[in-house]
Enzyme design. Structure first.
Site, PDB file in Angstrom:
ATOM      1  N   ARG A   3      51.976  52.547  19.951  1.00  6.87           N
ATOM      2  CA  ARG A   3      52.482  53.478  18.940  1.00  6.87           C
ATOM      3  C   ARG A   3      53.984  53.670  19.103  1.00  6.87           C
ATOM      4  O   ARG A   3      54.496  53.756  20.229  1.00  6.87           O
ATOM      5  CB  ARG A   3      51.750  54.818  19.041  1.00  6.87           C
ATOM      6  CG  ARG A   3      50.281  54.643  18.760  1.00  6.87           C
ATOM      7  CD  ARG A   3      49.515  55.919  18.503  1.00  6.87           C
ATOM      8  NE  ARG A   3      48.090  55.590  18.489  1.00  6.87           N
ATOM      9  CZ  ARG A   3      47.431  55.083  17.448  1.00  6.87           C
ATOM     10  NH1 ARG A   3      48.062  54.876  16.305  1.00  6.87           N
ATOM     11  NH2 ARG A   3      46.152  54.781  17.528  1.00  6.87           N
ATOM     12  N   ASP A   4      54.663  53.705  17.942  1.00 11.47           N
ATOM     13  CA  ASP A   4      56.114  53.915  17.960  1.00 11.47           C
ATOM     14  C   ASP A   4      56.414  55.300  18.535  1.00 11.47           C
ATOM     15  O   ASP A   4      55.736  56.277  18.221  1.00 11.47           O
ATOM     16  CB  ASP A   4      56.680  53.786  16.537  1.00 11.47           C
ATOM     17  CG  ASP A   4      58.184  53.599  16.545  1.00 11.47           C
ATOM     18  OD1 ASP A   4      58.641  52.494  16.185  1.00 11.47           O
ATOM     19  OD2 ASP A   4      58.906  54.566  16.894  1.00 11.47           O
ATOM     20  N   ILE A   5      57.440  55.369  19.359  1.00 12.32           N
ATOM     21  CA  ILE A   5      57.797  56.626  20.029  1.00 12.32           C
ATOM     22  C   ILE A   5      58.369  57.641  19.042  1.00 12.32           C
ATOM     23  O   ILE A   5      58.341  58.842  19.309  1.00 12.32           O
ATOM     24  CB  ILE A   5      58.794  56.335  21.188  1.00 12.32           C
ATOM     25  CG1 ILE A   5      58.730  57.412  22.241  1.00 12.32           C
ATOM     26  CG2 ILE A   5      60.198  56.116  20.683  1.00 12.32           C
ATOM     27  CD1 ILE A   5      59.394  57.039  23.544  1.00 12.32           C
TER      28      ILE A   5
ATOM     29  N   ASN B  38      62.247  44.102  11.055  1.00  8.84           N
ATOM     30  CA  ASN B  38      63.701  44.117  10.944  1.00  8.84           C
ATOM     31  C   ASN B  38      64.258  42.999  11.825  1.00  8.84           C
ATOM     32  O   ASN B  38      63.812  42.817  12.957  1.00  8.84           O
ATOM     33  CB  ASN B  38      64.249  45.468  11.423  1.00  8.84           C
ATOM     34  CG  ASN B  38      63.769  46.624  10.567  1.00  8.84           C
ATOM     35  OD1 ASN B  38      63.722  46.503   9.342  1.00  8.84           O
ATOM     36  ND2 ASN B  38      63.407  47.734  11.187  1.00  8.84           N
TER      37      ASN B  38
ATOM     38  N   HIS C 218      59.226  42.463  16.763  1.00  7.90           N
ATOM     39  CA  HIS C 218      58.138  43.439  16.605  1.00  7.90           C
ATOM     40  C   HIS C 218      57.860  43.636  15.136  1.00  7.90           C
ATOM     41  O   HIS C 218      58.772  43.646  14.313  1.00  7.90           O
ATOM     42  CB  HIS C 218      58.480  44.771  17.270  1.00  7.90           C
ATOM     43  CG  HIS C 218      59.832  45.322  16.921  1.00  7.90           C
ATOM     44  ND1 HIS C 218      60.991  44.842  17.492  1.00  7.90           N
ATOM     45  CD2 HIS C 218      60.198  46.286  16.054  1.00  7.90           C
ATOM     46  CE1 HIS C 218      62.021  45.503  16.990  1.00  7.90           C
ATOM     47  NE2 HIS C 218      61.569  46.382  16.105  1.00  7.90           N
TER      48      HIS C 218
HETATM   49  P1  AMP Z   1      63.757  48.311  15.048  1.00  5.97           P
HETATM   50  O1  AMP Z   1      64.821  49.219  14.486  1.00  5.97           O
HETATM   51  O2  AMP Z   1      63.029  47.536  13.990  1.00  5.97           O
HETATM   52  O3  AMP Z   1      64.290  47.452  16.166  1.00  5.97           O
HETATM   53  O4  AMP Z   1      62.650  49.276  15.647  1.00  5.97           O
HETATM   54  C1  AMP Z   1      62.617  49.667  16.983  1.00  5.97           C
HETATM   55  C2  AMP Z   1      61.544  50.713  17.078  1.00  5.97           C
HETATM   56  O5  AMP Z   1      61.200  50.881  18.437  1.00  5.97           O
HETATM   57  C3  AMP Z   1      61.957  52.107  16.548  1.00  5.97           C
HETATM   58  O6  AMP Z   1      61.065  52.491  15.504  1.00  5.97           O
HETATM   59  C4  AMP Z   1      61.836  53.001  17.783  1.00  5.97           C
HETATM   60  O7  AMP Z   1      61.364  54.292  17.479  1.00  5.97           O
HETATM   61  C5  AMP Z   1      60.857  52.222  18.642  1.00  5.97           C
HETATM   62  N1  AMP Z   1      60.935  52.470  20.076  1.00  5.97           N
HETATM   63  C6  AMP Z   1      62.036  52.483  20.861  1.00  5.97           C
HETATM   64  N2  AMP Z   1      61.707  52.707  22.132  1.00  5.97           N
HETATM   65  C7  AMP Z   1      60.361  52.817  22.171  1.00  5.97           C
HETATM   66  C8  AMP Z   1      59.409  53.046  23.209  1.00  5.97           C
HETATM   67  N3  AMP Z   1      59.785  53.207  24.488  1.00  5.97           N
HETATM   68  N4  AMP Z   1      58.091  53.097  22.884  1.00  5.97           N
HETATM   69  C9  AMP Z   1      57.707  52.953  21.603  1.00  5.97           C
HETATM   70  N5  AMP Z   1      58.549  52.725  20.579  1.00  5.97           N
HETATM   71  C10 AMP Z   1      59.860  52.668  20.863  1.00  5.97           C
END
Ligand code: AMP
Length: 118
Positions: free
Chosen positions: A32-34, A91, A104
């Site tokens: 899950r996204d943080i 992205n 991702h």
């Molecule tokens: P992007 O901008 O497409 O690179 O998305 C990166 C995503 O990673 C963002 O939605 C962040 O909220 C998420 N993110 C960053 N660190 C963590 C983490 N430790 N655990 C889960 N999600 C994360």
């Protein structure tokens, strides 16, 4: 550009930092996204060191690519995203707004989402 093995998802894959895991197999991890931007916001990542979607698509083995897509299908089913719909976003790079340089796929759902680009 070379893969940065200190990126946050590489650390999650190594177990250096925790994640809220929803799925794992030999090739794929999902968590899950943080900072969720929808009631359901899951990130699906390959375990291999691929920086972007096109990097993964060009260089991953057929087994890794199939595993990734099958994992997405399983997560969509398990999280009940299919019936009402969901959005998947990858992205890539600077113009794409990619913050973490490990490929991702965002899976977003659980409510009616707004326009694709607000
Ligand atoms: P992007 O901008 O497409 O690179 O998305 C990166 C995503 O990673 C963002 O939605 C962040 O909220 C998420 N993110 C960053 N660190 C963590 C983490 N430790 N655990 C889960 N999600 C994360």
């Amino acid at each position: 550009m070379t893969y940065d093995s200190e990126n946050i998802f590489a650390k999650i894959l190594r177990g250096d930092i925790p994640c809220d895991k929803v799925y794992e197999d030999d090739h794929v991890l999902a968590f899950r996204d943080i900072a969720p931007q929808a009631p359901v916001h899951i990130l699906v990542i390959p375990k291999g060191a691929y920086m972007t979607f096109e990097n993964f698509s060009a260089n991953a083995s057929a087994e890794e690519i199939v595993a990734f897509h099958r994992a997405v299908a399983k997560i969509v089913k398990d999280e009940n995203l299919a019936e009402k719909g969901f959005r998947s976003i990858a992205n890539s790079g600077d113009f794409g707004g990619q913050e973490v340089p490990h490929f991702h796929l965002h899976l977003l759902g659980g409510e009616k989402l707004g326009p694709m680009l607000p």
